[in-house]
Design a protein around this motif. Sequence first.
Motif, PDB file in Angstrom:
ATOM      1  N   VAL A 214       0.936  -1.008   0.071  1.00  0.00           N
ATOM      2  CA  VAL A 214       0.144  -0.045  -0.064  1.00  0.00           C
ATOM      3  C   VAL A 214       0.923   1.142  -0.011  1.00  0.00           C
ATOM      4  N   ALA A 218       1.407   4.188  -2.957  1.00  0.00           N
ATOM      5  CA  ALA A 218       1.466   5.599  -2.470  1.00  0.00           C
ATOM      6  C   ALA A 218       2.381   6.317  -3.014  1.00  0.00           C
ATOM      7  N   VAL A 223       2.219  10.484  -3.492  1.00  0.00           N
ATOM      8  CA  VAL A 223       1.465  11.016  -2.292  1.00  0.00           C
ATOM      9  C   VAL A 223       2.673  11.556  -1.299  1.00  0.00           C
ATOM     10  N   SER A 227       0.876  13.143   3.872  1.00  0.00           N
ATOM     11  CA  SER A 227      -0.384  13.006   3.346  1.00  0.00           C
ATOM     12  C   SER A 227      -0.405  11.351   3.758  1.00  0.00           C
ATOM     13  N   ASN A 231      -3.522  10.140   5.752  1.00  0.00           N
ATOM     14  CA  ASN A 231      -4.612   9.555   4.756  1.00  0.00           C
ATOM     15  C   ASN A 231      -4.523   8.015   4.595  1.00  0.00           C
ATOM     16  N   ILE A 232      -3.457   7.489   5.040  1.00  0.00           N
ATOM     17  CA  ILE A 232      -3.105   6.060   4.739  1.00  0.00           C
ATOM     18  C   ILE A 232      -2.840   5.231   6.358  1.00  0.00           C
ATOM     19  N   PRO A 235      -5.765   6.034   9.180  1.00  0.00           N
ATOM     20  CA  PRO A 235      -7.005   5.240   9.264  1.00  0.00           C
ATOM     21  C   PRO A 235      -6.786   3.870   9.255  1.00  0.00           C
ATOM     22  N   LEU A 236      -5.607   3.369   8.756  1.00  0.00           N
ATOM     23  CA  LEU A 236      -5.411   2.033   8.967  1.00  0.00           C
ATOM     24  C   LEU A 236      -5.090   1.518  10.338  1.00  0.00           C
ATOM     25  N   ASN A 319     -14.370  -7.757  10.434  1.00  0.00           N
ATOM     26  CA  ASN A 319     -14.473  -6.430   9.586  1.00  0.00           C
ATOM     27  C   ASN A 319     -15.943  -6.463   9.165  1.00  0.00           C
TER      28      ASN A 319
ATOM     29  N   ALA B  85      -2.672  -4.213  -3.792  1.00  0.00           N
ATOM     30  CA  ALA B  85      -2.309  -2.942  -3.148  1.00  0.00           C
ATOM     31  C   ALA B  85      -3.556  -1.863  -3.109  1.00  0.00           C
ATOM     32  N   TYR B  87      -5.914   0.751  -1.446  1.00  0.00           N
ATOM     33  CA  TYR B  87      -6.242   1.291  -0.012  1.00  0.00           C
ATOM     34  C   TYR B  87      -7.299   0.686   0.484  1.00  0.00           C
ATOM     35  N   HIS B  89      -8.995   1.070   3.099  1.00  0.00           N
ATOM     36  CA  HIS B  89      -9.928   1.960   3.740  1.00  0.00           C
ATOM     37  C   HIS B  89     -10.913   3.058   3.136  1.00  0.00           C
ATOM     38  N   LEU B 102      -4.309  14.772  -5.126  1.00  0.00           N
ATOM     39  CA  LEU B 102      -3.438  15.258  -4.516  1.00  0.00           C
ATOM     40  C   LEU B 102      -2.287  15.803  -5.483  1.00  0.00           C
TER      41      LEU B 102
END
Lengths: 319, 332
Positions: A214, A218, A223, A227, A231-232, A235-236, A319, B85, B87, B89, B102
Amino acid sequence: MSSVPENGTPIRNELFAGRVRSAWLFLTPMIVTLLIVAAWPLSRSIWFSFSDASLGHFRDAQFYGIKNYFKTITMDSGAIHHFGVLVDPAWWNAVYNTFRFGIVSVTLETVLGLAVALVLNANFKGRGFVRAAILIPWAIPTVVSAKIWGWMLNDQLGIFNDILLRLHIISEKIAWTADSNYSMFTIVMVDTWKTLPFMALLILAGLQQIPGDVYEAAEVDGVHPLSVFWNITLPLVRPALMVAVIFRMLDALRIFDLVYILTPNSSQTKTMAVISRENMFDFDKLGYGSAESTVLFLILLITVIAYIKIGRVNLEGNN
Amino acid sequence: MANISIKNVTKSFGAVKVIKGVDLEIKSGEFMVFVGPSGCGKSTMLRLIAGLEDITSGTIAFEGKVVNALAPSDRGIAMVFQSYALYPHMTVYQNMAFGIKLGGATKEEVEKRVRIAAEMLQLTPYLDRLPKQLSGGQRQRVAIGRAIVRDPKVFLFDEPLSNLDAALRVATRLEIAKLHHSMNNVTMIYVTHDQVEAMTLADRICVLRDGYIEQVGTPLELYEKPNNLFVAGFIGSPKMNFLNGKFAAPYKANSIGVRSEHLEFVAKGGWPGKVIHAEKMGSDTYSFVDLGMTEPAIIRETGTSRHGVDAKVSLAPMKDKVHRFAVDGKSI
Ligand SMILES: Nc1ncnc2c1ncn2[C@@H]1O[C@H](COP(=O)(O)OP(=O)(O)OP(=O)(O)O)[C@@H](O)[C@H]1O
Ligand SMILES: [Mg+2]
């Protein structure tokens, strides 16, 4: 609980019944243990809170109604006075102290814990050693570390004042534990020192659940690192963070040992647990202290339920 | 559009050398497929091109400009990971929009690009779902969609279909082929170890082994003129039949190779043997013939076979269809 489904085959039902049986088999030891070590003392102290129990006679304590919580006395002069935990300023001061301590220290520990966890999550040499070493403050019994801090913070002999004086940060010795201006600060500082590792490791466990690809996605997306964090990562890691905060909040709201040892008599730091023990054992008001303990229990319960509802914490793990 | 030139690139992880000197020119708009056995360095090559790993030595240039020190986001690439991969959420929409939002695109622009990509990949009904509420194939399409909206000059795919079932693989393969046609001049680099994917998608295939390039060429070139034993054995299914000793001697080679469709049953002459097994695929039959070597020879016939198991037969290669190899494995 196991109503027979209309079209269910007998074999499935037997399977289901078998599962229920083994579930009970596994749960029973824990339920029995909880009944003995939690439910029994809890119900005892709730009973005491409605009685006139004292240390001398608690076996033959008499039912006393809600008088420990609230009672009205009319004097011969006609003046009316209210007594009881619910109108006791000392108690509400303790409630205030406890929440002030809880909110400040848990916030501080969460922010710092997250920072430490992010560092520990990075790849560097000797990471395993640092991860183990950082647990030391958490592993020392609180009574011991509180005594150590008590000595270090001693206004006349303590190393803390000595260092600050030499660095010219302060100009005269400060009574960190006795001075009511500093006592709360001191408690928060020592508590943070002690529980930061616990917080950091809980959050670290959450960080390690985040798959690395992930972050690579990004990176390709371009990113900005800040950020990525907002944003990642945040939240995770939130589920782990929320659970860590519950644990710490429960712990902080019933804090006792640190305050009892470092600043036992300061009204600035006296917490719910401290004042309840004081009433039970120092003032021999077992019933009154129990009433305070019961209110403490209710406050904790309400706080946690509110937190879980508002924060939508998922404690079931699905979940 | 971007041509990529890779010059003498090596990559080591600590003391382990994984890429051992690779030279490759990828033309603008080309569909290049990397194939090779597991662990040969395909993913590593792709990650070097993406900029997710540092190059140990050598250079990679996009349109003549060396990008060795350029961050992945500045290379004009998009990557589709084997593991998707996504995201976890974010909704499908947010997954696709996140990067470009962005990147400074306006809200309308972001919306438009996501809608177009979603339409193209039939994802419109799922825009508000989270990745965990999607099937594997849908997740894969989201990953592709996220790459498309970036409007990249170079697409990088790392085994994008390996987690899908057979039917979905064929369908998604078609999507990718269509995508390549619809996006003019986009260079695509695609890693796979699936024969069929490589043969059907590629403009050119690059066969890697153990950190080296064995051969680069169009699918047909590799099929018809393999450089060496490794490529000959790796490309094509079933595997090419290899024969040596007395079989190879008349051809003045150390060993020879004949593909199963280039063998035929002959009445006399040829190599005598016995049919030991037959695989009937409906349109074709593959007969396994024991010629006295360690491996049976495989011969393909259209339709059903005239020879049952245990039949004594004689095989011969078709004219000009014999590949000859020297002692060192090179083609002659
Ligand atoms: N981060 C790393 N550290 C050390 N060795 C690595 C690392 N990444 C890859 N390797 C090694 O590099 C070699 C090539 O790996 P790579 O992932 O490129 O193979 P691959 O061709 O993609 O294989 P597969 O088809 O199985 O995906 C392997 O031997 C692997 O063990
Ligand atoms: Mg790979």
